[in-house]
Scaffold this active site. Structure first.
Site, mmCIF file in Angstrom:
data_model
loop_
_atom_site.group_PDB
_atom_site.id
_atom_site.type_symbol
_atom_site.label_atom_id
_atom_site.label_comp_id
_atom_site.label_asym_id
_atom_site.label_seq_id
_atom_site.Cartn_x
_atom_site.Cartn_y
_atom_site.Cartn_z
ATOM 1 N N SER A 133 -1.411 -5.496 7.166
ATOM 2 C CA SER A 133 -2.752 -5.612 7.746
ATOM 3 C C SER A 133 -2.673 -5.294 9.235
ATOM 4 O O SER A 133 -1.611 -5.435 9.852
ATOM 5 C CB SER A 133 -3.252 -7.050 7.587
ATOM 6 O OG SER A 133 -4.452 -7.239 8.309
ATOM 7 N N TYR A 146 -2.638 -16.355 8.312
ATOM 8 C CA TYR A 146 -2.644 -15.061 7.604
ATOM 9 C C TYR A 146 -1.917 -14.012 8.441
ATOM 10 O O TYR A 146 -1.066 -13.266 7.950
ATOM 11 C CB TYR A 146 -4.094 -14.637 7.346
ATOM 12 C CG TYR A 146 -4.250 -13.231 6.779
ATOM 13 C CD1 TYR A 146 -3.848 -12.940 5.479
ATOM 14 C CD2 TYR A 146 -4.800 -12.197 7.551
ATOM 15 C CE1 TYR A 146 -3.984 -11.652 4.959
ATOM 16 C CE2 TYR A 146 -4.946 -10.929 7.044
ATOM 17 C CZ TYR A 146 -4.539 -10.661 5.742
ATOM 18 O OH TYR A 146 -4.687 -9.382 5.227
HETATM 19 N N1 LIG Z 1 -9.877 -5.731 2.799
HETATM 20 C C1 LIG Z 1 -9.371 -5.844 4.007
HETATM 21 O O1 LIG Z 1 -10.103 -5.837 5.003
HETATM 22 C C2 LIG Z 1 -7.872 -5.927 4.191
HETATM 23 C C3 LIG Z 1 -7.396 -5.626 5.472
HETATM 24 C C4 LIG Z 1 -6.049 -5.666 5.706
HETATM 25 C C5 LIG Z 1 -5.171 -5.978 4.687
HETATM 26 N N2 LIG Z 1 -5.647 -6.292 3.451
HETATM 27 C C6 LIG Z 1 -4.648 -6.605 2.428
HETATM 28 O O2 LIG Z 1 -4.790 -5.695 1.356
HETATM 29 C C7 LIG Z 1 -4.342 -6.285 0.143
HETATM 30 C C8 LIG Z 1 -5.410 -6.078 -0.910
HETATM 31 O O3 LIG Z 1 -6.608 -6.672 -0.451
HETATM 32 P P1 LIG Z 1 -8.044 -6.171 -0.925
HETATM 33 O O4 LIG Z 1 -8.838 -5.939 0.309
HETATM 34 O O5 LIG Z 1 -7.955 -5.126 -1.944
HETATM 35 O O6 LIG Z 1 -8.602 -7.538 -1.542
HETATM 36 P P2 LIG Z 1 -8.926 -7.981 -3.048
HETATM 37 O O7 LIG Z 1 -9.954 -7.078 -3.618
HETATM 38 O O8 LIG Z 1 -9.216 -9.445 -2.949
HETATM 39 O O9 LIG Z 1 -7.559 -7.749 -3.819
HETATM 40 C C9 LIG Z 1 -6.487 -8.648 -3.729
HETATM 41 C C10 LIG Z 1 -5.708 -8.591 -5.015
HETATM 42 O O10 LIG Z 1 -4.563 -9.462 -4.897
HETATM 43 C C11 LIG Z 1 -4.478 -10.199 -6.112
HETATM 44 N N3 LIG Z 1 -3.697 -11.424 -5.980
HETATM 45 C C12 LIG Z 1 -3.922 -12.511 -5.212
HETATM 46 N N4 LIG Z 1 -2.966 -13.431 -5.420
HETATM 47 C C13 LIG Z 1 -2.111 -12.908 -6.340
HETATM 48 C C14 LIG Z 1 -0.935 -13.355 -6.973
HETATM 49 N N5 LIG Z 1 -0.411 -14.574 -6.732
HETATM 50 N N6 LIG Z 1 -0.302 -12.536 -7.863
HETATM 51 C C15 LIG Z 1 -0.804 -11.312 -8.144
HETATM 52 N N7 LIG Z 1 -1.943 -10.843 -7.611
HETATM 53 C C16 LIG Z 1 -2.573 -11.635 -6.719
HETATM 54 C C17 LIG Z 1 -5.918 -10.460 -6.512
HETATM 55 O O11 LIG Z 1 -5.936 -10.821 -7.868
HETATM 56 P P3 LIG Z 1 -6.973 -11.853 -8.543
HETATM 57 O O12 LIG Z 1 -8.140 -11.006 -8.960
HETATM 58 O O13 LIG Z 1 -6.211 -12.410 -9.685
HETATM 59 O O14 LIG Z 1 -7.324 -12.876 -7.494
HETATM 60 C C18 LIG Z 1 -6.504 -9.078 -6.231
HETATM 61 O O15 LIG Z 1 -6.236 -8.210 -7.298
HETATM 62 C C19 LIG Z 1 -4.022 -7.731 0.476
HETATM 63 O O16 LIG Z 1 -2.621 -7.878 0.662
HETATM 64 C C20 LIG Z 1 -4.746 -7.969 1.797
HETATM 65 O O17 LIG Z 1 -4.129 -8.967 2.578
HETATM 66 C C21 LIG Z 1 -6.975 -6.271 3.191
#
Ligand SMILES: NC(=O)c1ccc[n+]([C@@H]2O[C@H](COP(=O)([O-])OP(=O)(O)OC[C@H]3O[C@@H](n4cnc5c(N)ncnc54)[C@H](OP(=O)(O)O)[C@@H]3O)[C@@H](O)[C@H]2O)c1
Length: 275
Positions: A133, A146
């Site tokens: 991130s 975080y």
């Molecule tokens: N969106 C942003 O602004 C942003 C910015 C920077 C970094 N990120 C990073 O990008 C990554 C993906 O985020 P996203 O934005 O795509 O959010 P998201 O739509 O909430 O996706 C997160 C995914 O992680 C899964 N997850 C959570 N805990 C888990 C576990 N214990 N085992 C396996 N899967 C698990 C969730 O599954 P469930 O459906 O089962 O909960 C979901 O599929 C994350 O690492 C996040 O920190 C996001």
């Protein structure tokens, strides 16, 4: 034979987009998630195996990897995408909430790497892309726990990139900026109403200020994160890969600041609301 990628957290957001992106470009995909019985789209695609993987459950990791190898023969690339956020001042975070976020964002990611790397070492090739991130590049106030979890993964990635280079394995990070259209905000733990009134007021003020900064920018398309992940798995790129106009701007500011302290002062001016 086609290459195969295993991706964690494919139920939504970057993980699901990355699964589609690799698959559309001819890869086999092991699209893993905690609740595969709920998935209706990826299960319909050829060359996509949807299976259960919870990064905090080592048995599910072993089973998922083995099923992937049985179906496609090998795993060429691993995308550690699963993770979640936490809106809270440090003092608003409980010991349990801190441990939970580290269990997924740090130890869970390590669990998956530990299980996949021996397979890649045996083959003398492979790539691992860790989704971190912008909060792993700057200390993001109001999201300190975080942010620290993503700093941990940035440091791990940088060290492992060097450890594994001689073994033929590339290890990189992709650090997205803010993408409000994934499920990230819905899945973020929220503790801004915890603690004493001073903490609550301070936390809310930081959150409102940050939300205003995000709202002032143009919404970013999460497909660009999936494309960057694919690029990192398939081409020569740096070890650290910020993605999104905001993350790229911050990364440029870090590089152009004479010292890290100059950068911290610039961040203070940008991220701390006027009192
Ligand atoms: N969106 C942003 O602004 C942003 C910015 C920077 C970094 N990120 C990073 O990008 C990554 C993906 O985020 P996203 O934005 O795509 O959010 P998201 O739509 O909430 O996706 C997160 C995914 O992680 C899964 N997850 C959570 N805990 C888990 C576990 N214990 N085992 C396996 N899967 C698990 C969730 O599954 P469930 O459906 O089962 O909960 C979901 O599929 C994350 O690492 C996040 O920190 C996001």
């Amino acid at each position: 034979m086609s290459n195969t990628v295993l991706i964690t957290g494919c139920s939504s957001g970057f993980g699901k987009l990355a699964a589609n992106t690799f698959r559309d470009r001819g890869w086999n995909v092991v699209a893993t998630m905690r609740s595969p019985h709920k998935e209706t789209e990826l299960t319909e695609l050829d060359n996509v195996l949807v299976n259960r993987l919870d990064v905090t459950d080592p048995a599910s990791i072993e089973t998922s990897i083995q099923e992937g190898i049985d179906r496609f023969g090998a795993i060429d690339s691993l995308v550690n995408n699963a993770g979640f956020g936490s809106n809270a001042l440090f003092e608003q975070s409980t010991d349990e909430s801190i441990r939970n976020i580290y269990e997924t964002n740090v130890f869970g990611l390590m669990n998956v790497m530990r299980a996949v790397l021996p397979h890649m070492r045996e083959r003398g090739s492979g790539s691992v892309i860790n989704v971190t991130s912008m909060a792993g590049l700057i200390g993001l106030l109001g999201n300190s726990v975080y942010s620290s979890s993503k700093f941990a993964v940035e440091g791990l990635t940088e060290a492992l990139a060097l450890e594994y280079k001689p073994l033929g394995i590339q290890i990189k990070s992709v650090a997205p900026g803010a993408y409000v259209t994934t499920e990230f905000l819905n899945n973020t733990d929220n503790y801004i109403e915890s603690g004493d009134p001073q903490l609550q007021e301070h936390s809310q003020k930081l959150r409102d200020h940050f939300a205003n900064i995000i709202a002032a920018g143009d919404p970013q398309d999460p497909q660009e994160v999936a494309d960057k992940i694919y690029e990192c798995a398939t081409s020569e790129t740096p070890v650290h890969n910020p993605v999104g106009a905001d993350a790229e701007r911050l990364s440029g500011l870090i590089d152009s600041s004479p010292t890290r302290q100059d950068f911290v002062v610039a961040m203070e001016q940008m991220l701390l609301p006027a009192s």
